[in-house]
Design a protein around this motif. Structure first.
Motif, PDB file in Angstrom:
ATOM      1  N   VAL A 172       0.837  -1.203   0.000  1.00 47.22           N
ATOM      2  CA  VAL A 172       0.000   0.000   0.000  1.00 47.22           C
ATOM      3  C   VAL A 172       0.873   1.255   0.000  1.00 47.22           C
ATOM      4  N   LYS A 173       1.956   1.252   0.784  1.00 46.47           N
ATOM      5  CA  LYS A 173       2.853   2.410   0.827  1.00 46.47           C
ATOM      6  C   LYS A 173       3.473   2.688  -0.540  1.00 46.47           C
ATOM      7  N   ILE A 174       3.956   1.627  -1.175  1.00 49.79           N
ATOM      8  CA  ILE A 174       4.622   1.808  -2.466  1.00 49.79           C
ATOM      9  C   ILE A 174       3.625   2.195  -3.551  1.00 49.79           C
ATOM     10  N   SER A 175       2.453   1.552  -3.565  1.00 48.74           N
ATOM     11  CA  SER A 175       1.469   1.832  -4.617  1.00 48.74           C
ATOM     12  C   SER A 175       0.939   3.259  -4.540  1.00 48.74           C
ATOM     13  N   SER A 176       0.947   3.865  -3.346  1.00 52.03           N
ATOM     14  CA  SER A 176       0.460   5.243  -3.226  1.00 52.03           C
ATOM     15  C   SER A 176       1.373   6.229  -3.953  1.00 52.03           C
ATOM     16  N   SER A 182      -1.884   4.072 -14.606  1.00 47.79           N
ATOM     17  CA  SER A 182      -3.067   3.213 -14.649  1.00 47.79           C
ATOM     18  C   SER A 182      -2.943   2.122 -13.588  1.00 47.79           C
ATOM     19  N   VAL A 183      -4.037   1.444 -13.284  1.00 50.98           N
ATOM     20  CA  VAL A 183      -4.031   0.471 -12.199  1.00 50.98           C
ATOM     21  C   VAL A 183      -3.090  -0.688 -12.492  1.00 50.98           C
ATOM     22  N   ASP A 184      -3.094  -1.177 -13.729  1.00 45.52           N
ATOM     23  CA  ASP A 184      -2.210  -2.307 -14.051  1.00 45.52           C
ATOM     24  C   ASP A 184      -0.745  -1.894 -13.950  1.00 45.52           C
ATOM     25  N   ALA A 185      -0.388  -0.697 -14.432  1.00 50.85           N
ATOM     26  CA  ALA A 185       0.992  -0.221 -14.321  1.00 50.85           C
ATOM     27  C   ALA A 185       1.367   0.037 -12.869  1.00 50.85           C
ATOM     28  N   LEU A 186       0.407   0.523 -12.078  1.00 57.35           N
ATOM     29  CA  LEU A 186       0.646   0.749 -10.653  1.00 57.35           C
ATOM     30  C   LEU A 186       1.009  -0.553  -9.947  1.00 57.35           C
ATOM     31  N   LEU A 187       0.258  -1.610 -10.243  1.00 58.73           N
ATOM     32  CA  LEU A 187       0.512  -2.909  -9.598  1.00 58.73           C
ATOM     33  C   LEU A 187       1.849  -3.494 -10.040  1.00 58.73           C
ATOM     34  N   MET A 188       2.173  -3.361 -11.302  1.00 57.37           N
ATOM     35  CA  MET A 188       3.450  -3.875 -11.787  1.00 57.37           C
ATOM     36  C   MET A 188       4.620  -3.124 -11.146  1.00 57.37           C
ATOM     37  N   LYS A 189       4.511  -1.816 -11.056  1.00 62.85           N
ATOM     38  CA  LYS A 189       5.556  -1.019 -10.430  1.00 62.85           C
ATOM     39  C   LYS A 189       5.702  -1.389  -8.946  1.00 62.85           C
ATOM     40  N   LEU A 200       3.769 -11.054  -1.357  1.00 62.08           N
ATOM     41  CA  LEU A 200       2.783 -10.517  -2.301  1.00 62.08           C
ATOM     42  C   LEU A 200       3.389 -10.130  -3.637  1.00 62.08           C
ATOM     43  N   LYS A 201       4.660 -10.352  -3.820  1.00 65.70           N
ATOM     44  CA  LYS A 201       5.327  -9.932  -5.043  1.00 65.70           C
ATOM     45  C   LYS A 201       4.731 -10.625  -6.271  1.00 65.70           C
ATOM     46  N   THR A 202       4.658 -11.949  -6.250  1.00 66.28           N
ATOM     47  CA  THR A 202       4.089 -12.688  -7.382  1.00 66.28           C
ATOM     48  C   THR A 202       2.579 -12.461  -7.523  1.00 66.28           C
ATOM     49  N   PRO A 203       1.775 -12.538  -6.431  1.00 64.55           N
ATOM     50  CA  PRO A 203       0.341 -12.257  -6.575  1.00 64.55           C
ATOM     51  C   PRO A 203       0.035 -10.876  -7.141  1.00 64.55           C
ATOM     52  N   LEU A 204       0.822  -9.875  -6.798  1.00 64.71           N
ATOM     53  CA  LEU A 204       0.584  -8.527  -7.337  1.00 64.71           C
ATOM     54  C   LEU A 204       0.901  -8.463  -8.827  1.00 64.71           C
ATOM     55  N   LYS A 205       1.921  -9.189  -9.260  1.00 65.25           N
ATOM     56  CA  LYS A 205       2.212  -9.239 -10.694  1.00 65.25           C
ATOM     57  C   LYS A 205       1.076  -9.907 -11.453  1.00 65.25           C
ATOM     58  N   LEU A 206       0.543 -10.994 -10.911  1.00 66.76           N
ATOM     59  CA  LEU A 206      -0.581 -11.672 -11.554  1.00 66.76           C
ATOM     60  C   LEU A 206      -1.825 -10.787 -11.557  1.00 66.76           C
ATOM     61  N   GLY A 208      -1.797  -7.471 -11.557  1.00 63.74           N
ATOM     62  CA  GLY A 208      -1.549  -6.438 -12.559  1.00 63.74           C
ATOM     63  C   GLY A 208      -1.785  -6.942 -13.968  1.00 63.74           C
ATOM     64  N   ALA A 209      -1.383  -8.195 -14.243  1.00 63.67           N
ATOM     65  CA  ALA A 209      -1.644  -8.782 -15.562  1.00 63.67           C
ATOM     66  C   ALA A 209      -3.132  -8.942 -15.800  1.00 63.67           C
ATOM     67  N   ALA A 210      -3.883  -9.265 -14.736  1.00 65.07           N
ATOM     68  CA  ALA A 210      -5.335  -9.396 -14.882  1.00 65.07           C
ATOM     69  C   ALA A 210      -5.981  -8.053 -15.210  1.00 65.07           C
ATOM     70  N   PHE A 211      -5.547  -6.967 -14.564  1.00 63.66           N
ATOM     71  CA  PHE A 211      -6.073  -5.638 -14.862  1.00 63.66           C
ATOM     72  C   PHE A 211      -5.703  -5.189 -16.274  1.00 63.66           C
ATOM     73  N   ALA A 212      -4.589  -5.671 -16.793  1.00 61.99           N
ATOM     74  CA  ALA A 212      -4.146  -5.246 -18.119  1.00 61.99           C
ATOM     75  C   ALA A 212      -4.790  -6.052 -19.239  1.00 61.99           C
TER      76      ALA A 212
END
Length: 349
Positions: A172-176, A182-189, A200-206, A208-212
């Protein structure tokens, strides 16, 4: 001595099977990857085309989905479809290896093994008798061995689930800081800036791919719900709700929402740490106190009764065995409860 040779033969047979597995592993891994990708593609295609009708198929694949949901959080390098097939293949190989090794070991012995109470007669050889039903004991050991990977995965899943509730605070700190994307780029970053130890590193990448790449809202909600269920906290639900709202309405208010979420999680973590500090002695007593009492009590009885008398009363009487099972069960339950209380989830409750 016979038992030592038995275990040595068994270990050598397992070593041979492992060597054979290492020889064929590269070929199987390549085919397994292709098969896993096809299965996951067909399931996702069915969800897109048939919608609610695909739920019947999901009920038929409940074992696959159950393992997939566990590996989603328990496996550090999770890959959709591939991880499940790899887990099933390794479990099946373990079952076959233990069963064949045990069967071959028994067939090489000069007689038939008889197993008795280990504290009375132990294991004896009846030479000259045919090995009728010799497959039963290797089958029993193979079934027990094949269950170990599953229970190990469940334990890792439970541990990472608790840890993920705290790692969500870092996410949450990093995503802010990337709410202008965009949401998918935010999650990937966010996933890129998380450490390798963050669960949560791998789940967040997955995610982000779902949002994209989602084709309909149902598919997106399914993957988002999977993430929130994996973490299993109210904060995760709020985080996912903010992302879904921003995907539909824009990220104008996302930064304020994430900052409020971050503040709430920080306050709750401070509360948990304060409560935990006040009950640290009680938690430590539940973790180690019972074990210390058990060891000291057993040592005292052995000293008073002498070892031969104590072991005869403890292991060669039904009352002694019953009390031993009750004590060990209570000790295990106390350890599990104390472990849960030692580090609760970072949640509202």
């Amino acid at each position: 001595m016979e038992l030592l040779f038995f275990m040595l033969r068994f270990a050598l047979h397992l070593l041979i099977v492992r060597g054979l597995w290492l020889l064929v592993k590269p070929l199987l891994e390549r085919n397994l990857r292709d098969l896993g990708q096809k299965i996951e593609y067909r399931i996702n295609l069915g969800m897109r085309v048939f919608g609610k009708k695909v739920s019947r198929m999901n009920r038929g694949l409940w074992i696959y989905r159950h393992l997939d949901n566990l590996l989603y959080f328990a496996h550090r390098k999770y890959e959709p479809g591939i991880s499940v097939l790899r887990f099933l293949m390794r479990t099946g190989l373990l079952f076959i290896a233990v069963f064949l090794s045990g069967l071959l070991t028994l067939s090489e012995l000069p007689g038939h093994l008889n197993f008795h109470n280990p504290f009375l007669e132990g294991m004896t050889f009846n030479k000259g008798l045919p090995p009728d039903g010799a497959w039963r004991f290797p089958l029993f050991v193979a079934v027990i061995s094949a269950m170990i990977p599953y229970f190990r995965m469940r334990y890792i899943f439970a541990q990472r689930k608790v840890r993920g509730s705290y790692d969500l605070l870092d996410a949450v700190k990093i995503s802010s800081k990337f709410t202008h994307l965009s949401v998918d780029a935010l999650l990937m970053k966010t996933a890129d800036f998380l450490t390798e130890e963050n669960v949560l590193k791998t789940p967040l990448k997955l995610l982000g791919a779902a949002f994209a790449n989602y084709s309909n809202e149902k598919e997106l909600y399914e993957e988002a719900g999977r993430f929130s269920r994996a973490v299993g906290t109210t904060f995760a639900v709020e985080f996912i709700s903010d992302l879904l709202y921003s995907e539909k309405e824009g990220t104008l208010y996302l930064k304020n929402s994430l900052m409020l979420l971050n503040r709430s999680m920080e306050q709750q973590r401070e509360t948990i740490l304060t409560v935990k500090a006040g009950s640290r002695d009680a938690i430590s007593l539940g973790l180690y106190g019972n074990f210390v009492v058990l060891v000291s009590s057993v040592g005292t009885f052995i000293y008073m009764l002498k070892p031969d008398v104590y072991f005869r009363l403890q292991f060669q009487t039904s009352v002694g065995l019953a009390f031993l099972v009750v004590i060990l069960t209570g000790l295990f339950i106390s350890f599990v409860i104390s472990t849960i209380l030692a580090k609760p989830k970072l949640d509202y409750h």
